[in-house]
Design a protein around this motif. Sequence first.
Motif, PDB file in Angstrom:
ATOM      1  N   THR A 117      -8.121  -7.437 -14.075  1.00 42.28           N
ATOM      2  CA  THR A 117      -8.371  -8.584 -14.950  1.00 42.28           C
ATOM      3  C   THR A 117      -8.079  -9.898 -14.257  1.00 42.28           C
ATOM      4  O   THR A 117      -8.778 -10.883 -14.454  1.00 42.28           O
ATOM      5  N   ASN A 118      -7.021  -9.891 -13.411  1.00 45.98           N
ATOM      6  CA  ASN A 118      -6.608 -11.153 -12.821  1.00 45.98           C
ATOM      7  C   ASN A 118      -7.234 -11.442 -11.466  1.00 45.98           C
ATOM      8  O   ASN A 118      -7.201 -12.564 -10.990  1.00 45.98           O
ATOM      9  N   ALA A 119      -7.762 -10.437 -10.816  1.00 47.56           N
ATOM     10  CA  ALA A 119      -8.370 -10.665  -9.504  1.00 47.56           C
ATOM     11  C   ALA A 119      -9.687  -9.924  -9.496  1.00 47.56           C
ATOM     12  O   ALA A 119      -9.798  -8.807  -9.009  1.00 47.56           O
ATOM     13  N   ARG A 120     -10.716 -10.570 -10.045  1.00 49.11           N
ATOM     14  CA  ARG A 120     -11.981  -9.884 -10.285  1.00 49.11           C
ATOM     15  C   ARG A 120     -12.594  -9.319  -9.016  1.00 49.11           C
ATOM     16  O   ARG A 120     -13.288  -8.310  -9.054  1.00 49.11           O
ATOM     17  N   HIS A 121     -12.319  -9.984  -7.900  1.00 47.81           N
ATOM     18  CA  HIS A 121     -12.995  -9.539  -6.686  1.00 47.81           C
ATOM     19  C   HIS A 121     -12.492  -8.187  -6.220  1.00 47.81           C
ATOM     20  O   HIS A 121     -13.086  -7.555  -5.359  1.00 47.81           O
ATOM     21  N   LEU A 122     -11.365  -7.748  -6.799  1.00 51.41           N
ATOM     22  CA  LEU A 122     -10.852  -6.454  -6.389  1.00 51.41           C
ATOM     23  C   LEU A 122     -11.234  -5.347  -7.365  1.00 51.41           C
ATOM     24  O   LEU A 122     -10.873  -4.196  -7.178  1.00 51.41           O
ATOM     25  N   ALA A 123     -11.945  -5.714  -8.428  1.00 49.89           N
ATOM     26  CA  ALA A 123     -12.262  -4.708  -9.450  1.00 49.89           C
ATOM     27  C   ALA A 123     -13.324  -3.754  -8.942  1.00 49.89           C
ATOM     28  O   ALA A 123     -14.103  -4.069  -8.048  1.00 49.89           O
ATOM     29  N   GLY A 124     -13.335  -2.580  -9.512  1.00 46.91           N
ATOM     30  CA  GLY A 124     -14.328  -1.613  -9.087  1.00 46.91           C
ATOM     31  C   GLY A 124     -13.700  -0.498  -8.288  1.00 46.91           C
ATOM     32  O   GLY A 124     -12.524  -0.525  -7.958  1.00 46.91           O
ATOM     33  N   TYR A 125     -14.490   0.512  -7.979  1.00 48.80           N
ATOM     34  CA  TYR A 125     -13.927   1.670  -7.295  1.00 48.80           C
ATOM     35  C   TYR A 125     -14.282   1.737  -5.832  1.00 48.80           C
ATOM     36  O   TYR A 125     -14.166   2.774  -5.209  1.00 48.80           O
ATOM     37  N   GLU A 126     -14.709   0.614  -5.244  1.00 49.02           N
ATOM     38  CA  GLU A 126     -14.980   0.663  -3.809  1.00 49.02           C
ATOM     39  C   GLU A 126     -13.674   0.565  -3.044  1.00 49.02           C
ATOM     40  O   GLU A 126     -12.648   0.178  -3.576  1.00 49.02           O
ATOM     41  N   ASN A 186      -3.686   8.487  -6.841  1.00 47.62           N
ATOM     42  CA  ASN A 186      -4.838   7.689  -6.445  1.00 47.62           C
ATOM     43  C   ASN A 186      -5.857   7.706  -7.577  1.00 47.62           C
ATOM     44  O   ASN A 186      -6.331   8.766  -7.984  1.00 47.62           O
ATOM     45  N   LEU A 187      -6.194   6.529  -8.095  1.00 46.15           N
ATOM     46  CA  LEU A 187      -7.087   6.471  -9.251  1.00 46.15           C
ATOM     47  C   LEU A 187      -8.532   6.239  -8.848  1.00 46.15           C
ATOM     48  O   LEU A 187      -9.314   5.720  -9.617  1.00 46.15           O
ATOM     49  N   GLY A 188      -8.874   6.582  -7.637  1.00 44.17           N
ATOM     50  CA  GLY A 188     -10.253   6.366  -7.186  1.00 44.17           C
ATOM     51  C   GLY A 188     -10.273   5.275  -6.145  1.00 44.17           C
ATOM     52  O   GLY A 188     -10.485   4.115  -6.452  1.00 44.17           O
ATOM     53  N   ASN A 189     -10.025   5.623  -4.879  1.00 44.68           N
ATOM     54  CA  ASN A 189      -9.989   4.643  -3.793  1.00 44.68           C
ATOM     55  C   ASN A 189      -8.956   3.551  -4.009  1.00 44.68           C
ATOM     56  O   ASN A 189      -9.147   2.418  -3.590  1.00 44.68           O
ATOM     57  N   THR A 190      -7.853   3.886  -4.701  1.00 45.47           N
ATOM     58  CA  THR A 190      -6.841   2.851  -4.913  1.00 45.47           C
ATOM     59  C   THR A 190      -5.688   2.965  -3.925  1.00 45.47           C
ATOM     60  O   THR A 190      -4.623   2.411  -4.155  1.00 45.47           O
ATOM     61  N   CYS A 191      -5.914   3.673  -2.820  1.00 42.84           N
ATOM     62  CA  CYS A 191      -4.799   3.806  -1.873  1.00 42.84           C
ATOM     63  C   CYS A 191      -4.396   2.448  -1.307  1.00 42.84           C
ATOM     64  O   CYS A 191      -3.249   2.239  -0.921  1.00 42.84           O
ATOM     65  N   PHE A 192      -5.380   1.491  -1.285  1.00 42.33           N
ATOM     66  CA  PHE A 192      -5.030   0.163  -0.792  1.00 42.33           C
ATOM     67  C   PHE A 192      -3.969  -0.464  -1.685  1.00 42.33           C
ATOM     68  O   PHE A 192      -3.048  -1.136  -1.221  1.00 42.33           O
ATOM     69  N   MET A 193      -4.071  -0.218  -2.994  1.00 40.26           N
ATOM     70  CA  MET A 193      -3.090  -0.768  -3.929  1.00 40.26           C
ATOM     71  C   MET A 193      -1.793   0.019  -3.856  1.00 40.26           C
ATOM     72  O   MET A 193      -0.703  -0.557  -3.860  1.00 40.26           O
ATOM     73  N   ASN A 194      -1.918   1.354  -3.748  1.00 42.53           N
ATOM     74  CA  ASN A 194      -0.727   2.190  -3.767  1.00 42.53           C
ATOM     75  C   ASN A 194       0.209   1.877  -2.625  1.00 42.53           C
ATOM     76  O   ASN A 194       1.432   1.824  -2.803  1.00 42.53           O
ATOM     77  N   CYS A 195      -0.349   1.653  -1.417  1.00 42.75           N
ATOM     78  CA  CYS A 195       0.571   1.436  -0.293  1.00 42.75           C
ATOM     79  C   CYS A 195       1.275   0.091  -0.421  1.00 42.75           C
ATOM     80  O   CYS A 195       2.454  -0.032  -0.088  1.00 42.75           O
ATOM     81  N   ILE A 196       0.575  -0.924  -0.958  1.00 40.59           N
ATOM     82  CA  ILE A 196       1.236  -2.211  -1.150  1.00 40.59           C
ATOM     83  C   ILE A 196       2.318  -2.078  -2.220  1.00 40.59           C
ATOM     84  O   ILE A 196       3.422  -2.625  -2.084  1.00 40.59           O
ATOM     85  N   VAL A 197       2.013  -1.330  -3.274  1.00 42.97           N
ATOM     86  CA  VAL A 197       3.006  -1.156  -4.340  1.00 42.97           C
ATOM     87  C   VAL A 197       4.241  -0.443  -3.789  1.00 42.97           C
ATOM     88  O   VAL A 197       5.377  -0.824  -4.087  1.00 42.97           O
ATOM     89  N   GLN A 198       4.031   0.578  -2.965  1.00 42.19           N
ATOM     90  CA  GLN A 198       5.179   1.271  -2.371  1.00 42.19           C
ATOM     91  C   GLN A 198       6.014   0.311  -1.539  1.00 42.19           C
ATOM     92  O   GLN A 198       7.241   0.312  -1.604  1.00 42.19           O
ATOM     93  N   ALA A 199       5.344  -0.522  -0.741  1.00 44.35           N
ATOM     94  CA  ALA A 199       6.099  -1.454   0.109  1.00 44.35           C
ATOM     95  C   ALA A 199       6.882  -2.439  -0.740  1.00 44.35           C
ATOM     96  O   ALA A 199       8.050  -2.724  -0.477  1.00 44.35           O
ATOM     97  N   LEU A 200       6.257  -2.952  -1.819  1.00 41.63           N
ATOM     98  CA  LEU A 200       6.942  -3.944  -2.633  1.00 41.63           C
ATOM     99  C   LEU A 200       8.127  -3.340  -3.375  1.00 41.63           C
ATOM    100  O   LEU A 200       9.175  -3.971  -3.504  1.00 41.63           O
ATOM    101  N   THR A 201       7.957  -2.107  -3.884  1.00 42.17           N
ATOM    102  CA  THR A 201       9.070  -1.532  -4.643  1.00 42.17           C
ATOM    103  C   THR A 201      10.234  -1.179  -3.745  1.00 42.17           C
ATOM    104  O   THR A 201      11.341  -0.952  -4.234  1.00 42.17           O
ATOM    105  N   HIS A 202      10.033  -1.125  -2.440  1.00 44.72           N
ATOM    106  CA  HIS A 202      11.152  -0.840  -1.570  1.00 44.72           C
ATOM    107  C   HIS A 202      11.594  -2.029  -0.761  1.00 44.72           C
ATOM    108  O   HIS A 202      12.355  -1.889   0.191  1.00 44.72           O
ATOM    109  N   THR A 203      11.139  -3.222  -1.126  1.00 47.90           N
ATOM    110  CA  THR A 203      11.684  -4.432  -0.534  1.00 47.90           C
ATOM    111  C   THR A 203      13.004  -4.723  -1.237  1.00 47.90           C
ATOM    112  O   THR A 203      13.011  -5.048  -2.417  1.00 47.90           O
ATOM    113  N   PRO A 204      14.119  -4.629  -0.521  1.00 42.65           N
ATOM    114  CA  PRO A 204      15.418  -4.671  -1.210  1.00 42.65           C
ATOM    115  C   PRO A 204      15.630  -5.906  -2.078  1.00 42.65           C
ATOM    116  O   PRO A 204      16.125  -5.798  -3.198  1.00 42.65           O
ATOM    117  N   ILE A 205      15.227  -7.080  -1.571  1.00 39.41           N
ATOM    118  CA  ILE A 205      15.502  -8.296  -2.351  1.00 39.41           C
ATOM    119  C   ILE A 205      14.688  -8.297  -3.636  1.00 39.41           C
ATOM    120  O   ILE A 205      15.195  -8.654  -4.715  1.00 39.41           O
TER     121      ILE A 205
END
Lengths: 450, 103
Positions: free
Chosen positions: A235-244, A164-183
Amino acid sequence: MSVHGCQHLSAFKAAKGTDPFRIIYSYFIACPSADARRIKAKSCVCHTCRQPTLRLHACMYCIYFGCYGAKHIHEHAKSKKHNLAIDLTYGTVICFSCEDYVYDKDLEDIARSFSQKPSLNLVNLKDPFSSWEPSEDELQLLKKNPKRRKVDAKSTVGLRGLINLGNTCFMNCIVQALTHTPILRDFFLADRHTCQMPGESKQCLVCEMARLFQEFYSGICTPHIPYKLLHLVWTNARHLAGYEQQDAHEFLIAALDVLHRHCKGTNGMSCSNPHLCNCIIDQIFTGGLQSDVTCKQCNNVSTTIDPIWDISLDLGPGPPAFSSHSTPSPGGTGFTNSPGNYEPTSLLECLKRFTRPEHLGSSAKIKCGKCHCYQESTKQLTMKKLPVVACFHLKRFEHSTGYHKKISTFVSFPDELDMTPFMSSSRNDNNGFSNQIIQDMPTSLSCDNK
Amino acid sequence: MADLQERKIKDAQMRATINQKLVETGERERLKELLRTRLVECGWRDQLKAHCKDIVQQKGLEHVTVDDLVAEITPKGRALVPDNVKKELLQRIRTFLSQQSNI
């Protein structure tokens, strides 16, 4: 097991050449025409027992077909001293003196030349299965990297933690789900992405995903630090930048959008007509949501179909169905918990509510296209086309007159989900509905939407 | 007894006719390809390949023959085919037969 055959085969080739093999192969194994198939159908029987048995063999010295199971070909070989025969199913040569199949490079070349001819198109086989043969480059790579890993039922390859790089659990869980989508995993591990930003692969989010898959499936067990991914997302989704704290669902949609854009190589502009896009993200995640608005006066139904990447489901207390008042009032709607309480507690109930016809009150009158008058109408949402991987978004975040409340109701979901009652075809009362059963809920996250 | 013999002969004839029709129309090739695809998809091919490798390692590369391998993997291969694959193939064959007017 060399490809030089055996001494008996070499002697045969010296005496009779490769023509006997070629002739037998072309007539009976790789039939190039409908006529050839007819001949094959009639003549591929054992000469001894007159049955079209499995593993029929053709003698290479004379015209004799014999079956293997009943040992007719063995008898023929012994009695006539014809010790070479071809298996008519696969085209392999057996030498009875050596008591095994032998492999000869010249004969294999002939066989390969037949399989590449257009004969297969006649039977409508556009892309027949063939086992993988390594290319020269791949052979070199394999020689240089001798370490092999066997993946069996107990291996944990692909499982890795994320820091967790500072409240990035929202990103981590999506990344986990995507990396385990078989297709999706198969797409990236098969190296199917060609970068649309040559020279700037570091800026391409799809390339970064590919690198991420490499990290996950490398076999390393220590947690991974996805700082490059985070930076690219910022860089690509500015509204998500920051540590909130951020919303995981928003991240999913933003990530899919950026991946979709980078797959196409455009800078900044999304593909305006998603129906024409063929990128892997659209192939996997895009479904069609049908919205039917029925005019109460003339019963004209106006239908629109929108492409969607996820299905957003309401939670919490909701309005009853078919209320005649414009303001919602409590009433029973048939949910399982109790007649008076209509809070969904399972995915099926959420979907029922989602596809229930909603009466648009008098304050939301729509001009009907057919009778041209402002009338009250009913709106109903159904699924026209299901995506390959369905993402269900539970709206736990309630925007209510300025205050933010999180709905923490437990929502259960089944192992197998039958979407038939929620499809547009069910609504139209079609008889030919197709069973679209989603098994093993591919993306199931329970994460906080803040 | 003669009845049973007759039945057997008729069965064999029927089998031969059906096989002939399958080969002539190219349906046999298509069915083989369909079966191949399904078995690859469900991991059957990989399982059997791993089993073959084990057998070869056990017996030694120089001494193992095709017949050895066939004898060892045939029962396992037959048992491992998933039911839905069997059903799908049977359905295809039934459909094909129903479309043939002269059987």
